[in-house]
Design an enzyme around this catalytic site. Sequence first.
Site, PDB file in Angstrom:
ATOM      1  N   GLY A 196       1.451  -8.227  42.204  1.00 48.06           N
ATOM      2  CA  GLY A 196       2.840  -8.478  42.618  1.00 48.06           C
ATOM      3  C   GLY A 196       2.799  -9.241  43.924  1.00 48.06           C
ATOM      4  N   LYS A 255      22.867   8.898  45.808  1.00 52.40           N
ATOM      5  CA  LYS A 255      22.840   7.649  45.042  1.00 52.40           C
ATOM      6  C   LYS A 255      24.217   7.442  44.435  1.00 52.40           C
ATOM      7  CE  LYS A 255      19.902   4.467  43.724  1.00 52.40           C
ATOM      8  NZ  LYS A 255      18.807   3.917  44.545  1.00 52.40           N
ATOM      9  N   GLY A 304       5.771 -10.378  45.610  1.00 55.02           N
ATOM     10  CA  GLY A 304       7.153 -10.490  46.069  1.00 55.02           C
ATOM     11  C   GLY A 304       7.269  -9.896  47.455  1.00 55.02           C
ATOM     12  N   VAL A 343       7.251  -6.973  48.668  1.00 56.60           N
ATOM     13  CA  VAL A 343       6.291  -5.925  49.043  1.00 56.60           C
ATOM     14  C   VAL A 343       4.859  -6.481  49.025  1.00 56.60           C
ATOM     15  CG1 VAL A 343       5.336  -3.677  48.421  1.00 56.60           C
ATOM     16  CG2 VAL A 343       7.798  -4.089  48.198  1.00 56.60           C
ATOM     17  N   GLY A 344       4.452  -7.066  47.898  1.00 56.30           N
ATOM     18  CA  GLY A 344       3.061  -7.481  47.723  1.00 56.30           C
ATOM     19  C   GLY A 344       2.603  -8.528  48.722  1.00 56.30           C
TER      20      GLY A 344
HETATM   21  P1  NAD Z   1      10.095  -8.554  44.128  1.00 57.47           P
HETATM   22  O1  NAD Z   1      10.985  -8.844  42.983  1.00 57.47           O
HETATM   23  O2  NAD Z   1      10.320  -9.244  45.432  1.00 57.47           O
HETATM   24  O3  NAD Z   1       8.566  -8.859  43.705  1.00 57.47           O
HETATM   25  C1  NAD Z   1       7.992  -8.427  42.511  1.00 57.47           C
HETATM   26  C2  NAD Z   1       6.718  -9.223  42.294  1.00 57.47           C
HETATM   27  O4  NAD Z   1       6.025  -8.710  41.166  1.00 57.47           O
HETATM   28  C3  NAD Z   1       6.965 -10.709  42.008  1.00 57.47           C
HETATM   29  O5  NAD Z   1       5.992 -11.476  42.668  1.00 57.47           O
HETATM   30  C4  NAD Z   1       6.759 -10.809  40.492  1.00 57.47           C
HETATM   31  O6  NAD Z   1       6.363 -12.116  40.086  1.00 57.47           O
HETATM   32  C5  NAD Z   1       5.657  -9.792  40.314  1.00 57.47           C
HETATM   33  N1  NAD Z   1       5.483  -9.315  38.944  1.00 57.47           N
HETATM   34  C6  NAD Z   1       6.425  -8.993  38.031  1.00 57.47           C
HETATM   35  N2  NAD Z   1       5.841  -8.572  36.893  1.00 57.47           N
HETATM   36  C7  NAD Z   1       4.509  -8.628  37.092  1.00 57.47           C
HETATM   37  C8  NAD Z   1       3.388  -8.334  36.297  1.00 57.47           C
HETATM   38  N3  NAD Z   1       3.526  -7.874  35.068  1.00 57.47           N
HETATM   39  N4  NAD Z   1       2.157  -8.492  36.835  1.00 57.47           N
HETATM   40  C9  NAD Z   1       2.012  -8.951  38.079  1.00 57.47           C
HETATM   41  N5  NAD Z   1       3.031  -9.247  38.887  1.00 57.47           N
HETATM   42  C10 NAD Z   1       4.277  -9.094  38.395  1.00 57.47           C
HETATM   43  O7  NAD Z   1      10.141  -6.978  44.300  1.00 57.47           O
HETATM   44  P2  NAD Z   1       9.686  -6.137  45.577  1.00 57.47           P
HETATM   45  O8  NAD Z   1      10.851  -5.926  46.462  1.00 57.47           O
HETATM   46  O9  NAD Z   1       8.421  -6.711  46.120  1.00 57.47           O
HETATM   47  O10 NAD Z   1       9.393  -4.719  44.894  1.00 57.47           O
HETATM   48  C11 NAD Z   1       8.226  -4.480  44.117  1.00 57.47           C
HETATM   49  C12 NAD Z   1       8.191  -3.012  43.746  1.00 57.47           C
HETATM   50  O11 NAD Z   1       8.191  -2.217  44.926  1.00 57.47           O
HETATM   51  C13 NAD Z   1       9.378  -2.489  42.937  1.00 57.47           C
HETATM   52  O12 NAD Z   1       8.880  -1.453  42.113  1.00 57.47           O
HETATM   53  C14 NAD Z   1      10.295  -1.898  43.984  1.00 57.47           C
HETATM   54  O13 NAD Z   1      11.140  -0.905  43.430  1.00 57.47           O
HETATM   55  C15 NAD Z   1       9.279  -1.300  44.906  1.00 57.47           C
HETATM   56  N6  NAD Z   1       9.738  -1.078  46.291  1.00 57.47           N
HETATM   57  C16 NAD Z   1      10.264  -2.087  47.023  1.00 57.47           C
HETATM   58  C17 NAD Z   1      10.616  -1.864  48.345  1.00 57.47           C
HETATM   59  C18 NAD Z   1      11.125  -2.977  49.216  1.00 57.47           C
HETATM   60  O14 NAD Z   1      11.208  -2.766  50.434  1.00 57.47           O
HETATM   61  N7  NAD Z   1      11.449  -4.142  48.700  1.00 57.47           N
HETATM   62  C19 NAD Z   1      10.464  -0.581  48.908  1.00 57.47           C
HETATM   63  C20 NAD Z   1       9.915   0.445  48.132  1.00 57.47           C
HETATM   64  C21 NAD Z   1       9.544   0.166  46.815  1.00 57.47           C
END
Ligand code: NAD
Length: 377
Positions: free
Chosen positions: A177, A77, A179, A181-182
């Site tokens: 969530g 990192k 975003g 991932v979700g």
């Molecule tokens: P993102 O910013 O695209 O999406 C996050 C989502 O969570 C958004 O829809 C946001 O509105 C929602 N959110 C925020 N606070 C909330 C709450 N209190 N209640 C409900 N929803 C809420 O982020 P992402 O890339 O989807 O990542 C989400 C998580 O997954 C993070 O912890 C990230 O570290 C982890 N992650 C991401 C990846 C990746 O490939 N992007 C891989 C491994 C882990």
Amino acid sequence: MEDIFRFADELGPSKIIHVYEPSVGLKAVLVVDNVAAGPSIGGVRMASDVSTEECFRLARSMTLKNAAAGLPYGGGKAVIYGDPKMDRNKKEMLIRALASSLRGVNEYIFAPDMGTDEYYMACVKDEIGRVVGLPRELGGIPLDEIGATGWGLMHSTAVAMEFCDLKMKGSRIVVQGFGAVGKNTADFLAEKGAIIVAVADSQGAIYNPDGLDVGSLFKLKSSGKSVIDYPDGEIIDHDFLLGIDCDVWIPAARPDVIDIDNAHRIKAKIVVEGANIPVTYTAEEYLYKKGIICVPDFIANAGGVICAVTEYEGGTECDALEIIEEKIRLNTRAVLDESLEKGIVPRQAALDIAIRRIKKAMSYRRWSLFSSAPGFI
Ligand code: NAD
């Protein structure tokens, strides 16, 4: 012993490098943790409040994640001290300076993280070449766009279902969530016949026991709206989401959303961790004792890093999806089998598997943590 060795244990870190270049105001730290299996991959994070300790902890979690995913890469990192919202030209200069200064550190492969993105990875490519997370035009695989992590989560969920006699078709899913991932997780699960009964974003949550249409939710999000603007559902409190009657609950938003104080409200049979550390360890232990399967984050959400490695090795999007499916299925099964066999929490089983793999890789080396063979790193 000097304080600089305060992080050292049997796994590493093999190098901690302080990077300083006053002409552009660059202050950064690189931690190369264990590289027994191969060069380290880990993101470059920019934030005003980063620290060497945070950098070490993130590097170690990459060591474990890469080993758990069965990838021949170690963990590393880099952190840059600075405001991520700074002027883009200044930021580009800092990142180019960091890359140039680490040109010879072959055991670290740059990747994007908080405060950096594919544009800056293209700058690293331009300076030194050793980088993943590139724009498509430079051979990058846009992992959020193709839903790499969601694809892996869907497969992890499918394997976990076999451990509690659940069928994907007709199963009831909650996703917190919406975003990168979700929403992709919800989409892939719905494609396989699961019913998405509730989803949430930062604005709130929407619930319909008969199922939500994921395509319509995608359209709302891409027009800048929230999931709560979905017309055919009941808007519910964020907090109410936890107790919804469902088969699978997928946290894909924030850390620590399930803790020991609220874990008793989970009615699902399976929790699949999409976000990083969304369930505290004591809550995982509690869920385990209640017979609820909890697939740990670094097993279930490794699709992103597997995709990045595929990009680094010159593979295509199709290769990435195939490799994610194979590895995540294999690793989820290995963890849940070992958890069952030894009567231990799945996270402990996952850690044991990762550490066994790292130690095995170390046993092949003259020096335990690294190899200096040409072509190895
Ligand atoms: P993102 O910013 O695209 O999406 C996050 C989502 O969570 C958004 O829809 C946001 O509105 C929602 N959110 C925020 N606070 C909330 C709450 N209190 N209640 C409900 N929803 C809420 O982020 P992402 O890339 O989807 O990542 C989400 C998580 O997954 C993070 O912890 C990230 O570290 C982890 N992650 C991401 C990846 C990746 O490939 N992007 C891989 C491994 C882990």
